[in-house]
Design a protein around this motif. Structure first.
Motif, PDB file in Angstrom:
ATOM      1  N   UNK A   1      49.084  68.610  72.628  1.00 25.63           N
ATOM      2  CA  UNK A   1      47.852  69.400  72.584  1.00 25.63           C
ATOM      3  C   UNK A   1      47.804  70.227  73.860  1.00 25.63           C
ATOM      4  N   UNK A   2      47.600  71.520  73.694  1.00 23.67           N
ATOM      5  CA  UNK A   2      47.529  72.412  74.852  1.00 23.67           C
ATOM      6  C   UNK A   2      46.205  73.167  74.814  1.00 23.67           C
ATOM      7  N   UNK A   3      45.519  73.148  75.948  1.00 26.24           N
ATOM      8  CA  UNK A   3      44.262  73.878  76.076  1.00 26.24           C
ATOM      9  C   UNK A   3      44.520  75.205  76.768  1.00 26.24           C
ATOM     10  N   UNK A   4      43.869  76.240  76.282  1.00 28.82           N
ATOM     11  CA  UNK A   4      44.033  77.556  76.899  1.00 28.82           C
ATOM     12  C   UNK A   4      42.687  78.264  76.963  1.00 28.82           C
ATOM     13  N   UNK A   5      42.618  79.263  77.846  1.00 27.82           N
ATOM     14  CA  UNK A   5      41.385  80.020  78.012  1.00 27.82           C
ATOM     15  C   UNK A   5      40.885  79.933  79.440  1.00 27.82           C
ATOM     16  N   UNK A   6      39.629  80.298  79.609  1.00 25.82           N
ATOM     17  CA  UNK A   6      39.028  80.354  80.939  1.00 25.82           C
ATOM     18  C   UNK A   6      38.523  78.974  81.361  1.00 25.82           C
ATOM     19  N   UNK A   7      39.459  78.088  81.605  1.00 20.91           N
ATOM     20  CA  UNK A   7      39.129  76.688  81.907  1.00 20.91           C
ATOM     21  C   UNK A   7      38.969  76.494  83.397  1.00 20.91           C
ATOM     22  N   UNK A   8      37.860  75.903  83.781  1.00 15.73           N
ATOM     23  CA  UNK A   8      37.637  75.553  85.182  1.00 15.73           C
ATOM     24  C   UNK A   8      38.126  74.132  85.450  1.00 15.73           C
ATOM     25  N   UNK A   9      37.788  73.225  84.550  1.00 18.49           N
ATOM     26  CA  UNK A   9      38.190  71.830  84.717  1.00 18.49           C
ATOM     27  C   UNK A   9      38.126  71.111  83.373  1.00 18.49           C
ATOM     28  N   UNK A  10      39.098  70.234  83.130  1.00 15.26           N
ATOM     29  CA  UNK A  10      39.058  69.360  81.955  1.00 15.26           C
ATOM     30  C   UNK A  10      38.720  67.960  82.442  1.00 15.26           C
ATOM     31  N   UNK A  11      37.625  67.414  81.952  1.00 16.15           N
ATOM     32  CA  UNK A  11      37.196  66.093  82.387  1.00 16.15           C
ATOM     33  C   UNK A  11      37.938  64.987  81.659  1.00 16.15           C
TER      34      UNK A  11
ATOM     35  N   UNK B   1      29.459  84.635  85.687  1.00 15.53           N
ATOM     36  CA  UNK B   1      29.419  84.179  87.077  1.00 15.53           C
ATOM     37  C   UNK B   1      29.089  82.697  87.200  1.00 15.53           C
ATOM     38  N   UNK B   2      29.226  81.979  86.116  1.00 14.91           N
ATOM     39  CA  UNK B   2      28.889  80.563  86.165  1.00 14.91           C
ATOM     40  C   UNK B   2      29.899  79.768  85.361  1.00 14.91           C
ATOM     41  N   UNK B   3      29.640  78.485  85.282  1.00 10.36           N
ATOM     42  CA  UNK B   3      30.474  77.618  84.459  1.00 10.36           C
ATOM     43  C   UNK B   3      29.589  76.860  83.474  1.00 10.36           C
ATOM     44  N   UNK B   4      30.185  76.464  82.371  1.00 12.43           N
ATOM     45  CA  UNK B   4      29.436  75.727  81.353  1.00 12.43           C
ATOM     46  C   UNK B   4      30.280  74.586  80.813  1.00 12.43           C
ATOM     47  N   UNK B   5      29.579  73.526  80.408  1.00 12.62           N
ATOM     48  CA  UNK B   5      30.248  72.396  79.778  1.00 12.62           C
ATOM     49  C   UNK B   5      30.500  72.704  78.310  1.00 12.62           C
ATOM     50  N   UNK B   6      31.591  72.154  77.800  1.00 14.19           N
ATOM     51  CA  UNK B   6      31.932  72.416  76.405  1.00 14.19           C
ATOM     52  C   UNK B   6      32.800  71.287  75.881  1.00 14.19           C
ATOM     53  N   UNK B   7      32.560  70.911  74.653  1.00 13.52           N
ATOM     54  CA  UNK B   7      33.471  70.001  73.958  1.00 13.52           C
ATOM     55  C   UNK B   7      34.216  70.826  72.921  1.00 13.52           C
TER      56      UNK B   7
ATOM     57  N   UNK C   1      36.774  67.463  76.738  1.00  5.96           N
ATOM     58  CA  UNK C   1      35.472  67.626  77.374  1.00  5.96           C
ATOM     59  C   UNK C   1      35.733  68.422  78.651  1.00  5.96           C
ATOM     60  N   UNK C   2      35.327  69.673  78.684  1.00  8.24           N
ATOM     61  CA  UNK C   2      35.756  70.528  79.780  1.00  8.24           C
ATOM     62  C   UNK C   2      34.629  71.408  80.296  1.00  8.24           C
TER      63      UNK C   2
END
Length: 123
Positions: free
Chosen positions: A22-32, A105-111, A98-99
């Motif tokens: 599984x590979x995650x791509x995109x504007x990822x700041x952090x994967x929890x 200009x901010x970050x958001x949580x996303x599943x 869960x990332x």
């Protein structure tokens, strides 16, 4: 936009092995945390294995000793090594993350969920 892409499913005989990726791509700041789920026909989706940001792992009792989950933190990827496969492992396997992602200009949580990959164990 963030997405997960799974690969590695297929048909294998009982006792065989498969390796899912599984590979995650995109504007990822952090994967929890990342996890593998599966859903067999007529059954609810269940958690198979998961790995946290600090490399902690957990497994469903039904796969302990047979499956191994691991993460590549640099590549935002996760693998599931499945050994000694049984017919009851047949299911669509989904990757979930869960990332935190960048949004303006901010970050958001996303599943996020992948599209799933089919694993079939049959003689």
């Amino acid at each position: 936009q963030v997405r997960l892409v799974e690969s590695g499913g297929g048909l294998v005989q009982p006792g065989g092995s498969l390796r899912l990726s599984c590979v995650a791509s995109g504007s990822i700041y952090r994967i929890n945390a990342m996890g593998w789920y599966r859903q067999a026909p007529g059954k609810e989706r269940e958690l198979v294995a998961a790995v946290t940001s600090s490399s902690g792992t957990m497994y469903a009792d039904s796969v302990k000793g047979r499956f191994t989950v691991s993460r590549d933190y640099l590549e935002n990827a996760m693998t599931l090594q499945m050994n000694n496969l049984k017919p009851e492992d047949t299911a669509v396997y989904y990757c979930s993350a869960d990332l935190v992602y960048y949004m303006r200009d901010s970050t958001k949580d996303l599943e996020v969920w992948g599209q799933g990959t089919l694993v079939t164990i049959s003689p």
